[in-house]
Design an enzyme around this catalytic site. Structure first.
Site, PDB file in Angstrom:
ATOM      1  N   SER A 111      31.075  -8.402  -3.181  1.00 20.88           N
ATOM      2  CA  SER A 111      30.365  -9.341  -4.102  1.00 20.88           C
ATOM      3  C   SER A 111      29.408  -8.185  -4.978  1.00 20.88           C
ATOM      4  O   SER A 111      29.392  -7.037  -4.557  1.00 20.88           O
ATOM      5  CB  SER A 111      29.534 -10.512  -3.667  1.00 20.88           C
ATOM      6  OG  SER A 111      28.718  -9.935  -2.688  1.00 20.88           O
ATOM      7  N   TYR A 158      12.774  -1.870   3.922  1.00 22.88           N
ATOM      8  CA  TYR A 158      13.719  -1.263   2.875  1.00 22.88           C
ATOM      9  C   TYR A 158      13.366  -0.298   2.044  1.00 22.88           C
ATOM     10  O   TYR A 158      14.137   0.605   2.125  1.00 22.88           O
ATOM     11  CB  TYR A 158      13.730  -2.834   1.945  1.00 22.88           C
ATOM     12  CG  TYR A 158      14.751  -2.818   0.915  1.00 22.88           C
ATOM     13  CD1 TYR A 158      16.035  -2.763   1.251  1.00 22.88           C
ATOM     14  CD2 TYR A 158      14.393  -2.614  -0.313  1.00 22.88           C
ATOM     15  CE1 TYR A 158      17.088  -2.806   0.171  1.00 22.88           C
ATOM     16  CE2 TYR A 158      15.188  -2.615  -1.213  1.00 22.88           C
ATOM     17  CZ  TYR A 158      16.697  -2.644  -1.150  1.00 22.88           C
ATOM     18  OH  TYR A 158      17.605  -2.530  -1.961  1.00 22.88           O
TER      19      TYR A 158
END
Length: 259
Positions: free
Chosen positions: A22, A156
């Site tokens: 995706s 992150y």
């Protein structure tokens, strides 16, 4: 070079795209196919990979292989099935937010495993073959979080900064070997990751999704989110003939957020 030649500039090349089910990965796969490359999509979700194969099959030769990029054995099994690889797009990634004081070891390790170790493992699998053939293009899909800091996503950001550092270091090692290594650093992009960020904001604050979107857009001088296709365009250019002098770079695709 005329447009027809440009559109088939990667004829005969084999590209692997991780996280191809995706978003940015799927957009990159489409661009590479249109440029003439044979593409192998890798990812954890077999149904999503099959969906992309059905959507893109008319554009060229495709294969799909399941992989967990954070697992050494899974990566080794997956890449053992591919044959020679000319282009590797390390796109698989995951983002999760938490205040630093609430970032436990599980979250920290998950961000490093998927976003950084996955890049290391995929690159390690393809690099020997590239060096042997004297040709290779490695593009790591990092993030503006690999260039600047953002609050509440320390793990992150640390992982994506690691990707940028790995990119620069490896580019120097292979600079005379016919292999280029670059990173593309998207800003907020219209993908499921963005939707998850918006949902986190709305669930933890009193803001609506529209207000949450406006909050994120304030950091973008163009006042709009990036599209997966715009990121894919940057990736494609780094893979095409004419980009040989680009290596060790972190290309920000962020509407001017990072300069």
């Amino acid at each position: 070079m005329n447009s027809t030649m440009l559109n088939r500039a990667l004829e005969g090349r084999h590209a692997v795209v991780t996280g191809g089910g995706s978003g940015i990965g799927a957009a990159v796969a489409e661009m590479l196919l249109k440029a003439g490359a044979r593409v192998t999509l890798m990812g954890r979700n077999a149904a999503r990979l099959d969906s992309q194969r059905n959507r893109l099959a008319a554009l060229g030769e495709m294969a799909c292989i399941g992989v967990d990029v954070s697992s050494e054995s899974s990566v080794e099994r997956a890449f053992a099935q591919t044959g020679a690889i000319d282009i590797l797009i390390n796109n698989a990634g995951q983002a999760q937010a938490a205040p630093f004081t609430q970032t436990d070891m599980a979250l920290w390790q998950r961000m490093l495993d998927v976003n950084l170790t996955g890049v290391f493992l995929g690159t390690r699998a393809v690099l020997p073959g590239m060096l042997e053939r004297g040709y290779g293009r490695i593009v790591n899909v990092a993030s503006t979080a690999g260039q600047i800091g953002y609050a509440y996503v320390a793990a992150y950001c640390a992982a994506k900064h690691g990707v940028v550092g790995l990119t620069r270091s490896l580019a120097l090692e292979v600079a005379t070997k016919g292999v280029t290594v670059n990173a593309v650093c998207p800003g907020y992009t219209e993908t499921e990751l963005l939707q998850a960020s918006l949902e986190q904001i709305t669930s933890k604050t009193s803001r609506t999704e529209e207000q949450a979107r406006e909050t994120l857009l304030r950091s973008n001088p163009q006042r709009r989110f990036v599209s997966p296709q715009q990121v894919a365009n940057a990736v494609l250019w780094l893979c095409q003939p004419g980009s040989e002098a680009m290596t060790g770079q972190s290309v920000s695709v962020s509407g001017g957020e990072v300069m």
